[in-house]
Design an enzyme around this catalytic site. Structure first.
Site, short mmCIF file in Angstrom:
data_model
loop_
_atom_site.label_atom_id
_atom_site.label_comp_id
_atom_site.label_asym_id
_atom_site.label_seq_id
_atom_site.Cartn_x
_atom_site.Cartn_y
_atom_site.Cartn_z
N GLU A 53 0.82 -1.22 0.00
CA GLU A 53 0.00 0.00 0.00
C GLU A 53 0.85 1.26 0.00
O GLU A 53 0.43 2.31 -0.51
CB GLU A 53 -0.97 0.01 1.19
N PHE A 115 -11.56 -7.54 13.94
CA PHE A 115 -10.46 -7.98 13.08
C PHE A 115 -10.15 -6.90 12.04
O PHE A 115 -11.05 -6.40 11.37
CB PHE A 115 -10.85 -9.30 12.39
N GLN A 116 -8.90 -6.57 11.93
CA GLN A 116 -8.41 -5.55 10.99
C GLN A 116 -9.05 -4.18 11.21
O GLN A 116 -9.29 -3.43 10.25
CB GLN A 116 -8.56 -6.00 9.54
N LYS A 165 -17.74 -1.00 5.92
CA LYS A 165 -18.09 -2.04 4.95
C LYS A 165 -19.61 -2.11 4.71
O LYS A 165 -20.06 -2.27 3.57
CB LYS A 165 -17.56 -3.40 5.44
N MET A 481 23.84 9.13 2.90
CA MET A 481 23.68 10.42 3.55
C MET A 481 23.94 10.32 5.06
O MET A 481 24.55 11.20 5.66
CB MET A 481 22.27 10.98 3.29
C1 LIG Z 1 11.98 5.74 5.79
C2 LIG Z 1 13.26 6.41 6.18
N1 LIG Z 1 14.08 5.81 7.07
C3 LIG Z 1 15.25 6.40 7.41
C4 LIG Z 1 15.61 7.60 6.88
C5 LIG Z 1 16.92 8.28 7.27
N2 LIG Z 1 17.81 8.38 6.11
C6 LIG Z 1 17.92 9.50 5.37
S1 LIG Z 1 18.91 9.36 4.06
C7 LIG Z 1 19.27 7.76 4.46
C8 LIG Z 1 20.21 6.96 3.61
C9 LIG Z 1 19.69 6.68 2.27
O1 LIG Z 1 20.51 5.72 1.69
P1 LIG Z 1 20.47 5.41 0.14
O2 LIG Z 1 19.09 5.17 -0.30
O3 LIG Z 1 21.44 4.32 -0.15
O4 LIG Z 1 20.91 6.78 -0.51
P2 LIG Z 1 22.31 7.57 -0.48
O5 LIG Z 1 22.26 8.55 0.63
O6 LIG Z 1 23.38 6.53 -0.29
O7 LIG Z 1 22.36 8.23 -1.82
C10 LIG Z 1 18.59 7.37 5.63
C11 LIG Z 1 18.71 6.05 6.27
C12 LIG Z 1 14.70 8.19 5.99
N3 LIG Z 1 14.92 9.39 5.42
N4 LIG Z 1 13.55 7.56 5.64
#
Ligand SMILES: Cc1ncc(C[n+]2csc(CCOP(=O)(O)OP(=O)(O)O)c2C)c(N)n1
Length: 590
Positions: A53, A115-116, A165, A481
């Site tokens: 979803e 449920f759900q 529903k 990042m």
């Molecule tokens: C759902 C979610 N979980 C955690 C984060 C924290 N976070 C921000 S950037 C990042 C790393 C992203 O890694 P990647 O997709 O490999 O991209 P890169 O930065 O290596 O280009 C994380 C864990 C987030 N923004 N969203």
């Protein structure tokens, strides 16, 4: 006037048809099942069966961002509905018009932990523009019409319609058109002419103005009007992460993106300006840096459709409540009248200064020290080869910032990303939605290997449904990042950001994974192969394509303003600040 016998479920489908909906992204389940029966018969509605979803929600957002129309997603009660929470929050933060339709347990069971059962209205109250719980079949068409109206008008945003529903099963009469019952909802405020006059006066008196452009300008479809205003005033322009493409990157007045990873010219121009003309933007912390030090000498004109944004973070000297297109048009008219009366501003000195910053500190990158493929190079080449008419959709992380920095955006609605919530996993499903909305456009998702592993299953949806998107996985083997922050602020202690842990290089093997999902998988590991690989991917248009670009893990996103610090402390590389006094001399003064 239509009046036909129907079940609540048929009434729902008929209402969607009458509202002009052509596609719904969703997954069925017990509580929403009655609605899926008439969907089976509909000649006008295409339902795309996603794998999760969350994918349905982001696809609705991608569709909405690419087309300007309302995106629609559908899920069952409980876990189906809660899986929509992230994309709903995402759409809320980025003001995207989507309508989420969820089934709810029968009205007699509501509140019994059936449920759900999940109180999805309660859960999404703070992350929707509005939500409805419908327990009476007769209300379904009106509520749907209201939901679409609320989502699309004023400041756009997500609206949730939760339908019990038994209301879907009940016999009713489908009546159309319906009369909206939204007392007190008056989104179409016209900008006050007094405020417009005052703003025009400030613009003429200013010596160092900046047009600070946000995503609201795209939502208002006001790019052409913005260009007229910019060219009339000859004031420099900055476009936020949500506004990339609202003003052509190649335009001489464009200084780039402001904020944490913005260009030196854009960040510095805002810091040193004497007037901010903020259009459809919200002084987000990623733009302002430490708020108390943001643009200390600036008077602020702030035009926004949402009065709650005005003076929320930065006090506005001239607040203008209204649609960005109206505000920009009215300002242009007022400034033309001033010009006819002989009053025109002259910002030539200021412009020269901004151009100097732009020339001296272009966004660039150093070759990787270990000789590995530069991620920035990949993104740059992709932007060149795919061109300004393609739609680019990013995940969240370093690759997102590079996709914003190194692709030249020339047209509105060609850049789609998760700006406010920063949702990893956004790219693949949002690209799917964008491609469904704009089937003739070339759609590239630029994703990180971390993000890609969150939602890539929607590539199976794309393969089955004939949605040939292209995905460039910028595979640095890490949560890049976060790793960058660990390098800079945690003494290079890489706690839980290494996605491979010394395992064989390809784990998972994205090429095999692509193949397993009915897509073509390609891999590129050297700069010499980048162009040929991108061109090969662009030559395949019958199935989705995934390109695994194996890049170095040490590349960092620069410039950077560290979180919580002042924009004055922008760094162009590690421990390297721009030397403004040396480079440019004093800032233009009064
Ligand atoms: C759902 C979610 N979980 C955690 C984060 C924290 N976070 C921000 S950037 C990042 C790393 C992203 O890694 P990647 O997709 O490999 O991209 P890169 O930065 O290596 O280009 C994380 C864990 C987030 N923004 N969203």
């Amino acid at each position: 006037m239509i009046a036909e016998p129907a079940t609540g479920a048929q009434s729902l489908v008929r209402a969607l048809e009458e509202l002009g909906v052509d596609v719904v992204f969703g997954i069925p389940g017990g509580a929403i099942l009655p609605a899926y029966d008439p969907i089976f018969d509909s000649q006008r509605l295409r339902h795309i069966l996603v794998r999760h979803e969350q994918g349905a929600g982001h696809a609705a957002t991608g569709y909405a961002q690419a087309t300007g129309r309302v995106g629609v997603c559908m899920a069952t009660s409980g876990p189906g509905a809660t899986n929509l929470v992230t994309p709903i929050a995402d759409a809320y933060m980025d003001s995207v018009p989507i309508v989420a339709i969820t089934g709810q347990v029968p009205s007699g069971a509501i509140g019994t932990d059936a449920f759900q059962e999940a109180d999805i209205c309660g859960i999404t109250m703070p992350i929707t523009k509005h939500n409805f719980l419908v327990q009476d079949a007769a209300e379904i068409p009106r509520v749907l019409a209201e939901a679409f109206h609320l989502a699309a008008t004023g400041r756009p945003g997500p609206v949730l319609v939760d339908i019990a529903k038994d209301a879907l099963q009940a016999r009713t009469e489908f009546r159309w058109p319906v009369e909206l019952q939204l007392p007190g909802y008056r989104p179409a405020a016209k900008p006050s002419s007094k405020q417009i006059r005052e703003a025009a006066r400030l613009i003429i008196e200013a010596k160092r103005p900046v047009l600070y452009v946000g995503g609201g300008v795209l939502k208002a479809r006001a790019s052409a009007e913005l260009r007229q205003l910019a060219e009339l005033t000859q004031a420099p322009v900055v476009t936020t992460l949500m506004a990339r493409g609202a003003f052509p990157d190649s335009h001489p007045l464009h200084l780039g993106m402001p904020g944490m990873h913005g260009s030196v010219a854009a960040v510095t121009a805002l810091q040193k300006c004497d007037l901010i003309i903020a259009l459809g933007t919200r002084f987000d912390d990623r733009v302002t840096g430490k708020l108390s030090t943001f643009a200390p000498g600036a008077t602020v004109i702030h035009a926004d459709i949402d009065p709650a944004e005005i003076s929320k973070n930065r006090v506005a000297d001239v607040p203008i409540v209204g649609d960005a297109r109206d505000a920009i048009t009215d300002l242009t008219v007022a400034l033309r009248a001033e010009a006819e009366a002989g009053r025109t501003p002259d910002y030539a000195g200021w412009r020269r200064q901004c151009e100097g910053w732009k020339r001296t500190y272009p966004v660039g990158y150093e070759p990787e020290s270990d000789g590995s493929l530069n991620p920035q190079y990949v993104v740059e080449r992709l932007g060149r080869l795919a061109g300004p008419d393609a739609i680019y959709v990013a995940g969240v992380g370093q690759h997102q910032m590079w996709a914003s920095q190194f692709v030249s955006y020339e047209n509105p609605n060609t850049w789609i990303n998760s700006g406010g919530l920063g949702t990893m996993g956004f790219a693949v499903p949002a690209a799917m939605g964008a491609k469904v909305g704009r089937p003739d456009a070339l759609v590239w998702a630029i994703d990180g290997d971390g993000c890609f592993q969150m939602t890539n299953q929607e590539l199976t949806t794309c393969a089955i449904e004939g949605i040939p998107i292209k995905v460039a996985v910028i595979n640095n083997g890490s949560l890049g990042m976060v790793r960058q922050w660990q390098t800079l602020f945690y003494g290079s202690r890489y706690s839980n950001t290494d996605l491979k842990k010394d395992r064989p290089t390809y784990l998972p093997d994205f090429v095999k994974l692509a193949d397993a999902m009915g897509c073509v998988g390609l891999r590129c590991e050297s700069a010499d192969d980048v162009d040929a690989t991108i061109e090969k991917a662009m030559g395949i248009n019958d199935v989705p394509v995934v390109v695994d670009f194996v890049v170095g893990k040490d590349a960092m996103v620069w410039p950077m303003v560290a979180a919580g610090t002042s924009n004055d402390d922008i760094q162009v590389a590690r421990d390297t600040a721009p030397d403004f006094d040396y480079e440019m001399g004093e800032v233009v003064s009064e």
